[in-house]
Scaffold this active site. Structure first.
Site, PDB file in Angstrom:
ATOM      1  N   LYS A  14      28.049  76.257  44.171  1.00 26.08           N
ATOM      2  CA  LYS A  14      29.392  76.362  43.579  1.00 26.08           C
ATOM      3  C   LYS A  14      30.299  77.292  44.385  1.00 26.08           C
ATOM      4  O   LYS A  14      31.444  76.963  44.645  1.00 26.08           O
ATOM      5  CB  LYS A  14      29.324  76.899  42.142  1.00 26.08           C
ATOM      6  N   ARG A  89      30.071  78.531  30.624  1.00 28.63           N
ATOM      7  CA  ARG A  89      28.614  78.414  30.678  1.00 28.63           C
ATOM      8  C   ARG A  89      28.022  78.088  29.314  1.00 28.63           C
ATOM      9  O   ARG A  89      26.802  77.934  29.210  1.00 28.63           O
ATOM     10  CB  ARG A  89      28.026  79.743  31.150  1.00 28.63           C
ATOM     11  N   ARG A 134      20.961  90.401  46.431  1.00 29.18           N
ATOM     12  CA  ARG A 134      21.472  90.263  45.057  1.00 29.18           C
ATOM     13  C   ARG A 134      20.324  90.478  44.090  1.00 29.18           C
ATOM     14  O   ARG A 134      19.312  89.779  44.151  1.00 29.18           O
ATOM     15  CB  ARG A 134      22.089  88.869  44.888  1.00 29.18           C
TER      16      ARG A 134
HETATM   17  P1  AMP Z   1      26.818  83.821  38.845  1.00 26.48           P
HETATM   18  O1  AMP Z   1      27.255  84.637  39.997  1.00 26.48           O
HETATM   19  O2  AMP Z   1      27.856  82.840  38.382  1.00 26.48           O
HETATM   20  O3  AMP Z   1      25.470  83.169  39.050  1.00 26.48           O
HETATM   21  O4  AMP Z   1      26.623  84.829  37.609  1.00 26.48           O
HETATM   22  C1  AMP Z   1      25.676  85.882  37.660  1.00 26.48           C
HETATM   23  C2  AMP Z   1      25.400  86.381  36.236  1.00 26.48           C
HETATM   24  O5  AMP Z   1      26.618  86.854  35.642  1.00 26.48           O
HETATM   25  C3  AMP Z   1      24.871  85.340  35.268  1.00 26.48           C
HETATM   26  O6  AMP Z   1      23.462  85.169  35.365  1.00 26.48           O
HETATM   27  C4  AMP Z   1      25.293  85.937  33.922  1.00 26.48           C
HETATM   28  O7  AMP Z   1      24.453  87.005  33.553  1.00 26.48           O
HETATM   29  C5  AMP Z   1      26.658  86.547  34.265  1.00 26.48           C
HETATM   30  N1  AMP Z   1      27.755  85.571  34.028  1.00 26.48           N
HETATM   31  C6  AMP Z   1      28.578  85.026  34.977  1.00 26.48           C
HETATM   32  N2  AMP Z   1      29.445  84.170  34.426  1.00 26.48           N
HETATM   33  C7  AMP Z   1      29.177  84.163  33.092  1.00 26.48           C
HETATM   34  C8  AMP Z   1      29.710  83.457  31.977  1.00 26.48           C
HETATM   35  N3  AMP Z   1      30.703  82.569  32.120  1.00 26.48           N
HETATM   36  N4  AMP Z   1      29.160  83.707  30.760  1.00 26.48           N
HETATM   37  C9  AMP Z   1      28.177  84.584  30.595  1.00 26.48           C
HETATM   38  N5  AMP Z   1      27.599  85.264  31.589  1.00 26.48           N
HETATM   39  C10 AMP Z   1      28.095  85.064  32.840  1.00 26.48           C
END
Ligand code: AMP
Length: 187
Positions: A14, A89, A134
């Protein structure tokens, strides 16, 4: 405005594809994961709250995420559109996004579902963890994030099919090939 939801499991590409879309279409990018990681880095109250969830591979509560999203969205001036990366999400987040956009005279144009098999996601995320450090890209947390994706996030495919916005994108192949499919889907 061109408002795109880029959707897919962790590691589906993404972020990478969002960068290309931003460059080609000149729209703004909201990555909720990036917003949260910046808050953690700056050691804010929000960052402290978010860290507990992220380290456990769990989602941050909807109410908090929805407020964050609206404030980032409203910070854009004269925007040509927005790509939503990592949001929504959950079904409540998708419903809140719809309401938020409607209140501003906007709508989602298209939802792009980047489809990648789970073994490939695992391989990519472990590699990303080794390269970027990360904290949530370790095997144990990745497994939890994939469970969360399958149970809480994946139902959004049906939501966007119901809205007539869903486009399936084969997320395996070259980055250029995937981007070409995305451009076709955006139309
Ligand atoms: P990402 O970088 O999008 O993979 O997000 C990393 C982490 O941030 C996820 O595993 C969640 O813990 C948190 N997170 C990011 N976006 C959301 C969202 N829209 N709703 C809830 N938690 C989120």
């Amino acid at each position: 405005m061109l408002n795109i939801v880029i959707f897919g499991a962790p590691g589906s590409g993404k972020g990478t594809q969002s960068e290309r879309i931003v460059e080609k279409y000149g729209i703004n990018h909201i990555s909720t994961g990036d917003v949260l990681r910046a808050e953690i880095k700056n050691n804010t109250e929000l960052g402290k709250t978010a860290k507990g969830y992220i380290d456990q591979g769990q989602l941050i509560p909807d109410s908090l995420m929805i407020d964050i999203l609206a404030s980032v969205f409203d910070s854009f001036q004269d925007s040509k559109g927005v790509i939503f990366d990592g949001f929504p999400r959950t079904i409540p987040q998708a419903e809140a996004l719809k309401v938020m956009l409607k209140e501003r005279g906007q709508d989602i144009s298209v939802m792009l579902d980047l489809d990648v098999p789970e073994e490939e996601l695992m391989t990519r995320l472990i590699k990303r963890g080794q390269e970027s450090g990360r904290a949530d890209d370790n095997e144990e947390t990745i497994k939890k994030r994939l469970v969360v994706y399958n149970t809480q996030t994946s139902p959004l495919k049906e939501f966007y099919k119901g809205e007539g916005k869903y486009k399936h994108i084969q997320g395996l192949g070259t980055m250029d090939g995937i981007f070409a499919d995305i451009c076709k889907a955006i139309g």
